[in-house]
Design an enzyme around this catalytic site. Structure first.
Site, short mmCIF file in Angstrom:
data_model
loop_
_atom_site.label_atom_id
_atom_site.label_comp_id
_atom_site.label_asym_id
_atom_site.label_seq_id
_atom_site.Cartn_x
_atom_site.Cartn_y
_atom_site.Cartn_z
N GLY A 23 0.84 -1.21 0.00
CA GLY A 23 0.00 0.00 0.00
C GLY A 23 0.87 1.25 0.00
N ARG A 84 0.83 -4.86 -4.89
CA ARG A 84 0.88 -6.03 -4.00
C ARG A 84 1.13 -7.21 -4.94
NH1 ARG A 84 -0.77 -4.11 0.90
NH2 ARG A 84 -2.35 -2.47 0.90
N ASP A 115 4.84 -4.34 6.33
CA ASP A 115 5.22 -5.62 6.93
C ASP A 115 5.45 -6.73 5.89
OD1 ASP A 115 5.74 -6.58 9.38
OD2 ASP A 115 3.75 -7.44 9.69
N THR A 138 4.33 2.69 5.69
CA THR A 138 2.92 2.27 5.75
C THR A 138 2.16 3.20 6.68
OG1 THR A 138 1.38 0.60 6.58
CG2 THR A 138 3.57 0.51 7.50
N ASP A 140 -0.16 2.25 8.46
CA ASP A 140 -0.65 1.44 9.58
C ASP A 140 0.22 1.53 10.83
OD1 ASP A 140 -2.73 0.61 7.99
OD2 ASP A 140 -1.78 -1.28 7.42
N ASP A 142 2.35 -0.53 11.89
CA ASP A 142 2.21 -1.82 12.57
C ASP A 142 3.44 -2.72 12.38
OD1 ASP A 142 1.90 -2.22 9.89
OD2 ASP A 142 0.21 -3.60 10.06
N ARG A 184 -6.45 -3.14 8.86
CA ARG A 184 -7.10 -4.45 8.79
C ARG A 184 -6.84 -5.28 10.04
NH1 ARG A 184 -5.27 -6.01 2.97
NH2 ARG A 184 -6.80 -4.87 1.77
#
Ligand code: F6P
Length: 334
Positions: A23, A84, A115, A138, A140, A142, A184
């Site tokens: 992303g 992706r 990730d 990212t 996110d 994460d 997500r």
């Protein structure tokens, strides 16, 4: 900003490549620029790979110049494009991708992504022996081993900008809004956005959503005269349509919240000043780490310092939400 390590060059590279994968995140462009200009400063030729690992597989690889990365520091998205790439999960495909680089005399690869992309980078290094450095990119935030990722700050601010506006309507019409943010499998964005927006509640994928408890809390707030409007931030989670389902279930408890899904606006737009500086520094340090003899690592941020994180750690550990931050989020609810 963060403390930066001083790195001594101990090895030479003639050519390296850089790609963006997964992303897109605001700040990927300044990260590419940081890589390109630092490499050129050290006399290294730089190639840009188009569309992430897909371009690596197809040999869509082109030389980048200093001028070629002019006027991109402020732009969202990634001018190298991103994708992706499920094919890259196969070892034989990764081996072919390495041969595309070797054909051009490229000796190392810098991967900017999330990730999954950095896990791919680790496998690529392990199997092909080509030195790889990862840069966390990212919205996110994460990724294990780094407190910050390129794009997170911008995404938090983009979501806030939207929520501040939604709150005006929530307030005028005495309504509750369920505002869905991205994420997500992780609630970092939701928790940060929720705290900064003064949200009444925050739902994250790390914990099951308890619609009954949410409904009860809204009813109690109303009864106590604490307000009849507000914002509930919901991380999208893994199952599509989660926020609409929460709204439907809340209707059974007598509430009629409106749903607003922020979607991909969170991934776009000009990178914030913070993300531009972070991306520029991580891009520059990625090249310096290569020259200092490092490989199979990510340039991360830990307790205010830019550090090297073994890529292997990303495959073995999962970054968790800070319990203290969650506690604060809970305490600040009405
Ligand atoms: O990883 C970034 C992210 O924006 C997630 O927050 C989101 O779940 C996902 O990507 C959406 O991906 P895509 O744009 O490929 O549907």
């Amino acid at each position: 900003m963060y403390d930066l390590p001083t790195l001594e060059p101990i090895r030479r590279y003639k050519s390296i490549a850089v790609l963006t994968s997964g992303g897109d995140a605001p700040g990927m462009n300044p990260a590419i620029r940081g890589v390109v200009r630092t490499a050129l400063h050290h006399g290294i030729k730089v190639y840009g790979v188009q569309r992430g690992y897909s371009g690596l597989i197809n040999g869509d690889i082109h030389v980048l110049s200093s001028k070629g990365v002019s006027n991109i520091v402020q732009k969202g998205g990634t001018f190298l494009k991103s994708a992706r790439c499920s094919e890259f999960h196969q070892a034989t495909i990764r081996a072919n991708a390495a041969s595309q680089l070797r054909k051009l005399g490229i000796e190392a690869l810098i991967v900017i992504g999330g990730d999954g992309s950095l896990t791919g980078a680790h496998l690529f290094e392990e199997e092909t022996g080509l030195p790889v450095i990862g840069i966390p990119g990212t919205i996110d935030n994460d990724i294990f081993g780094t407190d910050d990722t390129i794009g997170f700050d911008t995404a938090v601010n983009t979501a806030l900008n939207a929520i501040d506006k939604i709150r005006d309507t929530a307030d005028s019409h005495e309504r509750y809004f369920l505002v869905e943010v991205m994420g997500r499998s992780s609630g970092f964005l939701a928790v940060h956005v929720g705290i900064a927006a003064g949200a009444e509640m925050i739902a994250v994928p790390e914990f099951a959503v308890d619609v009954e408890a949410i409904s009860l809390q809204l009813a109690t707030s109303k009864r106590k005269g604490l307000g009849s409007s507000g914002i509930i931030v919901v991380a999208e989670g893994n199952a599509p349509g989660l926020t609409n389902r929460i709204a439907e279930q809340m209707a059974h408890h007598g509430h009629t919240p409106y749903v607003s899904i922020l979607g991909h606006i969170q991934r776009g737009g000009h990178p914030s000043g913070h993300d531009r500086v972070l991306a520029s520094c991580l891009g520059a340090k990625a090249v310096e780490y290569l020259l200092a003899g490092y490989s199979d690592m990510m340039v991360g941020v830990n307790q205010g310092q830019v550090v090297d994180v073994p890529l292997d750690n990303l495959t073995r550990y999962r970054k968790g939400l800070d319990p203290e931050l969650l506690k604060i989020a809970l305490q600040l609810h009405k």
